[in-house]
Design an enzyme around this catalytic site. Structure first.
Site, PDB file in Angstrom:
ATOM      1  N   ASP A 103     -65.764 -21.036 -47.731  1.00 23.15           N
ATOM      2  CA  ASP A 103     -66.773 -20.595 -46.760  1.00 23.15           C
ATOM      3  C   ASP A 103     -66.575 -19.163 -46.270  1.00 23.15           C
ATOM      4  OD1 ASP A 103     -64.423 -21.639 -45.577  1.00 23.15           O
ATOM      5  OD2 ASP A 103     -65.438 -22.049 -43.690  1.00 23.15           O
ATOM      6  N   GLU A 169     -63.566 -24.292 -43.930  1.00 24.28           N
ATOM      7  CA  GLU A 169     -62.209 -24.086 -43.392  1.00 24.28           C
ATOM      8  C   GLU A 169     -62.282 -23.420 -42.026  1.00 24.28           C
ATOM      9  OE1 GLU A 169     -58.596 -22.741 -42.070  1.00 24.28           O
ATOM     10  OE2 GLU A 169     -60.070 -21.257 -42.672  1.00 24.28           O
TER      11      GLU A 169
HETATM   12 NI    NI Z   1     -58.960 -17.829 -44.131  1.00 25.11          NI
END
Ligand code: NI
Length: 432
Positions: A103, A169
């Protein structure tokens, strides 16, 4: 299986661990060099088309299209947009998981690169650019490369390799679940059951060619807390008529800092408490009824984490009580400690040294940022390390940090990452 296992004299201390056959090792290294250009191309494509957490639809499709050419067993839509691929060698051996986060962030890119991101979106009600400002684009490209090389050499490998391309994440959008935590809950470490997991993070502030690591806690647990202090409202001229929650809050903030400075065993691990929000009052001459504060707690050891949580509750409630006020404490566990299994770390250091040269593999102090790779490590032994990508002539104190508009990485660092991932995978495979 002749010649598959040799016992190289690369062990740390007196311990010597099995290593990948040198011929296979040399072939993998050559293939990594040959693939470097394509890894860079993939990364540039992903960099130019970043997507926010839980919205990585095109990124996932791009990854899937590549994995399909490798003949892997692919599962899509894991934890929303995640992609998981299996390389089954058909020979007995461990199940090794390799993870890349995919991401990007709501940051507007300021670099003048030809492949700089032009993407825009609305995030939390604000117009913003979208940028791979933490380098997850590099992680995706490196793991795509690792998948290609390992697939090509399947006949010489054993066990199973599970490639995990993980969304979110950086954290799921408000009201959504996502990331490593959700992947684990959706069973990514099962079927087949994962024995070990490896992950890396590119670092713009660490020199090119360098790999850094730490046994045990490498990145901190991140927890959030809030404290609501309730007193009794009164006129600002006559505080004795009420109970002042602002003065109580000031005492609590100081008390929280003594949890770190006086009550935590700082020679064991570092810890941080930060109050990042403080709200109270409406007018100069009114003592309000309530005050509110909120902040973050960073710890590197689970025992210390629990003690600090208990002490925050005790300190806040007892200080409030001593003034006749009350304190309502809320602590929310967010991300656990990114904990590198010490025995595993010791075994894998030689693999990193082969990738970067022994002099370039350096043990570092812990980082107080958090990383959701920690959720996998709660379930299976895991090893997470950093790969440097700061151009050689730069000063680490001056280069743009992660999550900033000028963030950039030197793409020559990818080859080190590629070799490191290949080495830890095949060395572990033949150790067992
Ligand atoms: Ni990172």
């Amino acid at each position: 299986m002749k010649n598959i296992i040799v016992f190289a004299l690369l062990g740390i201390g007196s311990q010597v661990y099995a290593q990948t056959n040198p011929k296979l090792q040399a072939r993998l290294e050559q293939q990594a060099k040959d693939l470097e250009g394509r890894v860079i191309e993939w990364r540039r494509h992903i960099h130019q088309h970043p997507e926010l957490s839980n919205r990585e639809v095109n990124t996932a499709a791009y990854i899937t299209a590549h994995l399909k050419t490798l003949g892997l067993k692919i599962q899509t839509g894991v934890a929303k947009t995640g992609v998981v691929a299996l390389l089954e060698t058909g020979k007995p051996g461990p199940v090794i998981a390799l993870r890349a986060d995919i991401d990007a962030l709501p940051v507007t890119e300021r670099n003048s690169l030809p492949f700089a991101s032009q993407e825009r979106t609305v995030f939390n009600g604000q117009e913003t650019g979208v940028m791979h400002a933490c380098g997850h684009d590099s992680h995706v490209a490196i793991l795509m490369g690792v998948a290609e090389i390992l697939s090509k050499n399947k006949a010489d490998l054993r066990g199973t390799i599970k490639f995990i391309f993980q969304p979110a994440e950086e954290g799921a959008p408000a009201g959504e679940e996502g990331g490593a935590d959700l992947m684990v809950r959706e069973g990514v470490l099962e079927n087949p059951k994962v024995d070990v997991i490896f992950g890396l993070h590119i670092q713009s502030i660490s020199p090119l060619g360098r790999i850094t690591y730490r046994p045990a806690g490498i990145m901190a647990a991140s927890d959030w807390f809030s404290i609501k202090v309730k007193g009794r409202q009164s006129h600002g001229s006559a505080p004795w008529m009420g109970i002042d929650p602002i003065v109580v809050s000031a005492q609590i903030i100081n008390g929280l800092q003594t949890i770190i400075s006086r009550q935590s065993e700082l020679t064991k691990e570092a810890a941080v408490i930060t109050v990042g929000r403080l709200q109270a009052g409406i007018r100069e001459n009114i003592i309000p009824e309530e005050a509110f504060m909120a902040g973050t707690i960073r710890t590197l050891d689970e025992g210390m984490q629990q003690k600090i949580h208990d002490k925050i509750r005790l300190t806040a409630t007892k200080i409030a009580e001593s003034a006749g006020a009350t304190a309502e404490v809320n602590i929310e566990k967010k991300t656990p400690v990114t904990f590198n299994d010490p025995a595993l770390t010791e075994k894998m250091v030689a693999s990193l040294q082969k990738a970067a040269g022994a002099e370039n593999v350096i043990r570092i102090n812990a980082v107080t940022g958090a990383e959701d790779f920690a959720f996998y490590q709660k379930k299976v032994p895991g090893f997470f390390f950093f790969v440097g990508a700061m151009p050689p002539d730069q000063d680490p104190n001056k280069v743009p940090a992660h999550h900033t508009p000028d963030f950039m990485v030197d793409e020559r660092g990818f080859l080190t990452g590629l070799k490191a991932m290949l080495n830890v995978t095949t060395d572990y495979m033949f150790m067992k």
